[in-house]
Design a protein around this motif. Structure first.
Motif, PDB file in Angstrom:
ATOM      1  N   HIS A 304     -30.373  58.635 -16.899  1.00 33.96           N
ATOM      2  CA  HIS A 304     -29.944  57.660 -16.571  1.00 33.96           C
ATOM      3  C   HIS A 304     -29.251  56.890 -17.416  1.00 33.96           C
ATOM      4  N   GLY A 305     -28.387  55.981 -17.384  1.00 30.80           N
ATOM      5  CA  GLY A 305     -27.049  54.793 -18.296  1.00 30.80           C
ATOM      6  C   GLY A 305     -27.082  54.045 -17.497  1.00 30.80           C
ATOM      7  N   GLY A 306     -27.989  53.063 -17.025  1.00 26.62           N
ATOM      8  CA  GLY A 306     -26.767  51.662 -16.549  1.00 26.62           C
ATOM      9  C   GLY A 306     -26.640  52.012 -14.812  1.00 26.62           C
ATOM     10  N   SER A 307     -25.459  51.521 -14.248  1.00 27.86           N
ATOM     11  CA  SER A 307     -25.475  53.084 -13.178  1.00 27.86           C
ATOM     12  C   SER A 307     -25.444  53.630 -13.501  1.00 27.86           C
ATOM     13  N   LYS A 308     -24.771  54.699 -14.030  1.00 25.44           N
ATOM     14  CA  LYS A 308     -24.518  55.763 -13.821  1.00 25.44           C
ATOM     15  C   LYS A 308     -25.709  56.982 -14.168  1.00 25.44           C
ATOM     16  N   VAL A 309     -24.880  58.048 -13.958  1.00 27.03           N
ATOM     17  CA  VAL A 309     -25.761  59.092 -14.069  1.00 27.03           C
ATOM     18  C   VAL A 309     -25.565  60.581 -14.385  1.00 27.03           C
TER      19      VAL A 309
END
Lengths: 944, 180
Positions: A304-309
């Motif tokens: 996971h990275g913030g609102s991104k995967v």
């Protein structure tokens, strides 16, 4: 009008089937015990089977057919891959519980028959994949060995079976898979003992933990010798304090260890040394290894990275290399990634591409390919815990486009009825009917048919479904606070339903949950706006919640007062405002609560005593005292059902008029509890007890005074009991052991103390006290009437229709074992039925008595559809008195509108208002013309 | 009622009076037919008119009695029709019942009008009027009775309590099996 949606639940395991030409599919098993084959292109269901509630799927694989192992490893089934027909089913017997394992070796083939290896119940079975015949069985339980892994040696017909005896003896068996012949057996003791899962690192090495959970034990059983090697976790530079566990994975040469809230990827080097490859936080998920083209392996890592995967596909054993790296935008309402499964495909340039099937925290299933979400499924809707409804916003002023469209449609319809419509017009009418924008609008309608269904799911996600077409209007994954990492949700309550005073406020619902699973766990309250789907507020409470009571009072902003009962029998008032407390204190002495302790066989009634005495002064906390208790004898009665009336049920009248113009006064009390107890011997499944030692006792109890109003014993009957209490009657369903059939009984309760009110003159003048408020302490005298009928089906849920004013006659909605909903008129369950009703009784609508209740195929409200895994039926009144809205949920969802006495208060949708208007206008014109003509004629007559 | 009007009422257009009471001499030129005696006419004019008035009054009161008795026939017919209609509620029986109620009411409203042509200082109309009213009331009663047999009159307790809302409860209680 109706809609039906199919779901599968949270995916546990997925197997892809993409090798052959033709339809690409993925076969999944889920936590709702569903086996389904999904279209890989669109995510639609090709076929699906919902197994029973106790038939938990342990493993799934594809041999020739889809092979599933379920029921704790005791049932092995094969399903045809294209259409899902069951091919065969085998029951595997064994004496002891052990970890169920399913292994379908790729190369063990005799002719066309490939072998399936199943380890369950302490035995290893080899099963033919053609007909499910058990070829050979080896019992390991006899040697008290608990099987941990079944390993196939590369390209040979030999398998390894490894397991523990006790916690420290390690056993390795080498077996010929073709005939079950034992080739070799090695055993060795490890003083440290083993605990937890094992991770297979290569075909002859595995890793596990010792009992202190601080040492990794590498066990190699090469060359008929068992060797242990210990590696302390601190030697790997890791702090081993806290929760350490090995995660099951199938990566070659590598395994995953979870320590507290991070994960370690540890590699086994060629010198049999362990080294940490990578360290990630616990939110990162790794897929199993996928073998593609000539023994090359790959696995996917999702971070996971913030609102991104970020999805990275890495070749086996090489952490630093990436085959594919993709980053996709992920809706934060989906939460964390829980599972990932990968599959490869050949691109047009002959290179390998990868697609990933991702299971999210909210139970949704997504297929990701080339950095895009190809499809997604909202499978949280398969696990609904509770449902409530909310009104839609009121329509704003002004002529909307829809209105113009609507009047256009009316003219088209008129043309159609007058047979003036051209083919294009007919097509347009059809198109509009199909689209029917009217039913899916986001505003309140005049008849109250359009509503929002607010559903709470096991995934802690709340959905708002539009009742018109069942689409998801909004969804919300409940916020997880730091203080609590495993919250569970319990129930939904209508917190604020503005209709008079606070029209500008949005309605909201209260979600009650608790942190953990025990009843002592502290409660969590969340308030969710039902228009916007935003979480307004969330509290982690200090006390627990074992009961939630919505009170019949609201404050000036129409927030409903709620009482939460904690496990110390203290009650807590919400909302915590001074206004709420003043309302509460006015009604202080009239508020009671009761608890049904099914395990102890006690029902207790409590009253509010005083404010809590504690170090912290809490104005909203009250002590209670026990007023009464009913103790059932433990040796003869066990509580199996307790049902009360719906608090929001509306009853139109208190009198029932019989055919002879006689009046019977119904005993209508909201403080009525139906309790069913059975003999403890007969509390098991049907057939476990003789008719002589089975009995069912039903009680009707006043929950204010604890008075038993009615008690009846059914000899030779047993549960499960499904009951519904409404108005002045209760209907319950149970099994009659003597007749070997299910039965349904009805009991109607009448108030005998009111029966004297029959003087017409007094009634005309209003000199009666029939509508004066009553107290349970006035000890009303009651009489009951009962009748019993046979009923063919076993039942999963029972509900009753509810309408806005309670005038319309009622129907029982019975969720049958076939996952359908049957509507049965309450008239069939009327204790006044007799074999030969008099003429007057017939006129009243009393049906001649028959021994069983009729099942009319047309009265299935679900038609030919099935609501798989049916768990509950909710009925909500529409504004139109004749109509009630029905929502049935299980793994599937079904919604329909019902009119138990037909739609006597509305015209059908096909009714042409324009034609009516036209007729009236024509008539008026005709009247005018004839009037003028007759005037003229009269004048002429007079001149003659 | 209409008949009475036709004979004696204001609607009369012409009449032949066979009693020749003219005294003009011109008629005397013609000899009286044999056997005709003018003497009686000549006797006394006043007695003649009194006699005539008596006859008229007699006739009026007779007619008034007749008119007063007319509803009786109606009553009998209504009764027969009601018997035919049966006691179930449907269009026919409702229509008959309501006409049986309406006729007496309208007749009672026009009771003065009906007896107007027979109004005479010498005729006592009280008796016929009372009979007329009584008969019409009888008809009304028959209609009401029919209404009751149809079950359309709120004479039972059930008619007054069927829409009584349930009584409110003083106490409130909640609870149940603890949340799982």
């Amino acid at each position: 009008m109706d809609w039906h949606q199919q779901y599968i639940g949270k995916v546990k395991h997925a197997v892809f089937h993409t090798q052959k030409t033709g339809r690409k599919r993925v076969v999944v098993s889920t936590e709702e015990n569903v086996i389904a084959s999904l279209d890989l292109r669109h995510g639609e269901i090709f076929w699906r089977h919902v197994l029973g509630i106790n038939d938990v799927v342990d493993g799934i694989d594809i041999a020739l057919d889809v092979i599933t192992l379920s029921s704790d490893g005791s049932t092995l089934r094969a399903w045809n891959l294209p259409d899902g027909q069951m091919v065969w089913e085998s029951f595997l017997r064994g004496s002891k519980h052990s970890k169920p394992l399913l292994l379908v070796p790729t190369n063990l083939k005799v002719d066309k028959d490939s072998l399936i290896l199943v380890s369950s119940k302490g035995c290893l079975h080899a099963v033919s994949s053609i007909d499910g015949e058990i070829l050979w069985t080896r019992d390991f339980a006899a040697e008290s060995v608990e099987v941990q892994q079944v390993i196939q040696l590369d390209e040979s017909d030999q398998i390894y079976v490894v397991g523990y005896a006790g916690s420290s003896q390690f056993h390795a068996y080498q077996i010929n898979a073709m005939n079950g012949e034992l080739l070799n057996h090695e055993t060795a003791a490890f003083s440290g003992g083993f605990v937890g899962d094992v991770a297979l690192v290569s075909s002859d090495t595995l890793v596990t933990l010792d009992t202190t959970r601080s040492i990794l034990v590498t066990v190699s059983f090469k060359n008929r010798k068992i060797a242990f090697q210990e590696t302390h976790l601190s030697n790997l530079g890791e702090d081993s304090s806290g929760m350490v566990e090995i995660l099951p994975s199938s990566l070659t040469g590598m395994f995953t260890v979870k320590i507290n809230n991070y994960k370690l990827f540890i590699r086994l080097t060629s010198e049999d040394k362990l080294e940490v490859v990578h360290k990630v936080d616990h939110e990162t998920v790794v897929s199993d290894a996928l073998v593609f083209s000539e023994g090359k392996e790959a696995f996917a890592v999702v971070e996971h990275g913030g609102s991104k995967v970020d999805i990275t596909v890495k070749p086996g054993q090489d952490w630093n290399n990436n085959l594919v790296q993709e980053s996709i935008e992920m809706d934060h309402q989906r939460g964390l990634v829980h599972k990932v499964f990968i599959n490869n495909y050949l691109r047009t340039d002959r290179s390998h591409g990868f697609r990933a099937l991702i299971v999210m925290e909210d139970h949704s299933l997504l297929l990701v390919q080339q950095g895009k979400i190809v499809w997604n499924r909202e499978d949280a809707l398969a696990s609904i815990i509770d449902v409530t409804t909310s009104e839609l916003p009121v329509e704003k002023e002004g002529v909307s486009v829809a209105k113009v469209e609507h009047s256009l449609f009316e003219w088209l319809k008129l043309k159609g009825t007058l047979m003036l419509a051209s083919p294009e017009d007919v097509a347009a009418i059809q198109a509009i009917r199909l689209k029917s924008s009217e039913k899916s609008k986001m505003t309140r309608d005049h008849n109250g048919f359009r509503k929002l269904l607010i559903v709470l799911t096991k995934a802690r996600k709340i959905f708002a479904l539009h009742s018109g077409d069942g689409r998801v209007v909004w969804s919300l994954l409940l916020h997880k606070s730091e203080a609590c990492d495993s919250p569970t949700e319990l129930n939904l309550y209508q917190w604020q339903t503005p209709h008079h005073h606070a029209m500008d406020e949005n309605p909201s619902v209260l979600v009650v949950g608790r942190c953990g699973v025990s009843s002592k766990a502290p409660a969590i309250l969340s308030f969710v706006d039902t228009y916007t789907g935003k979480e307004l507020n969330s509290f982690d409470l200090v006390h627990s919640a074992v009961q939630v009571m919505p009170l019949p009072f609201t404050d000036s902003t129409e927030q409903r007062l709620h009482l939460l009962v904690d496990d110390d029998r203290r009650i807590h008032l919400y909302p915590k405002t001074s206004e709420a407390i003043s309302i509460f204190q006015q009604e202080f002495s009239n508020i009671y609560w009761y608890s049904v302790e099914a395990d102890n066989g006690i029902i207790k009634g409590h009253a509010v005593k005083s404010k809590c005495a504690g170090e912290v002064l809490d104005d909203f906390c009250f002590e209670t005292r026990v007023l009464w208790s009913i103790i059932f004898p433990m040796e003869s009665e066990k509580i199996i059902a307790a049902v009360s009336r719906k608090q929001n049920e509306v009853v139109h009248t208190q009198a029932k008029v019989t055919s002879e113009q006689d009046v019977m006064y119904k005993y209508i009390s909201k403080n009525l509890l139906f309790v069913a107890t059975v003999a403890p011997k007969a509390s098991g499944h049907i057939g476990s007890a003789d008719p002589d030692e089975a009995w069912l006792v039903v009680y009707l109890i006043d929950t204010i005074t604890g008075r038993i109003l009615h008690r009846m014993t059914h000899h030779g009957a047993q549960g499960p009991v499904h009951a519904v209490l409404s108005e002045n009657w209760v209907v319950y369903h149970y099994f009659n052991l003597r007749a070997h059939r299910y039965e349904m009984s009805v009991t109607e309760i009448y108030d005998q103390s009111r029966a004297e009110n029959k003087d017409v003159l007094k009634l005309v003048l209003g000199k009666h006290n029939l509508t004066a408020p009553v107290s349970s302490y006035s000890r009303p005298e009651i009489t009951t009437k009962s009748q019993t009928y046979f009923f063919t089906h076993s039942v999963k849920a029972v509900a009753v229709t509810s309408t806005a004013k309670g005038i319309t006659s009622k129907q029982l909605l019975i969720g049958t074992i076939g996952d359908q909903v049957l509507a049965l008129d309450k008239r069939f369950l009327d204790p006044r039925r007799s074999i030969n009703p008099t003429q007057a009784e017939k006129e009243e609508g009393i049906i001649p008595l028959a021994d069983s209740l009729p099942i009319i195929p047309q009265s299935y409200v679900t038609h030919s559809l099935k609501v798989e895994g049916l768990r509950g039926i909710l009925t909500v009144p529409a504004k139109l008195e004749s109509t009630t809205l029905v929502f049935a949920y299980g793994v599937d969802l079904f919604y329909t509108r019902l009119a138990p006495s037909r739609t006597y208060d509305s015209l059908t949708e096909d009714f042409s208002y324009a034609l009516l208007l036209l007729t009236i206008v024509a008539l008026v014109a005709a009247i005018f013309v004839t009037w003028v003509l007759s005037e003229k004629k009269e004048l002429r007559e007079k001149w003659r | 009622m209409e008949k009475g009007k036709g004979v004696m009422g204001s609607g009369r257009r012409w009449a032949v009076d066979f009693t020749d009471n003219s005294t003009t001499p011109s008629t005397r030129d013609i000899a009286d037919p044999p056997g005709f005696s003018r003497a009686s006419q000549d006797q006394d004019d006043s007695t003649l008119s009194r006699q005539k008035k008596d006859a008229e009054a007699n006739w009026k009161s007779q007619k008034a009695w007749e008119v007063a008795q007319a509803p009786f026939k109606n009553l009998m017919m209504m009764g027969f029709m009601m018997w035919m209609a049966g006691s179930t509620v449907h269009l026919f029986s409702i229509g008959i019942t309501f006409s049986a109620l309406w006729q007496p009411i309208s007749a009672l409203q026009g009771v003065g009008k009906v007896f107007e042509p027979y109004k005479d200082s010498k005729v006592d109309l009280l008796g016929p009027k009372l009979l007329f009213i009584a008969l019409n009331l009888g008809g009304l009663a028959l209609g009401v009775w029919k209404l009751n047999t149809l079950g359309l009159l709120p004479t039972h307790a059930s008619d007054w309590v069927s829409s009584l809302p349930p009584a409110l409860e003083v106490e409130y209680s909640g609870g149940g099996i603890p949340l799982q």
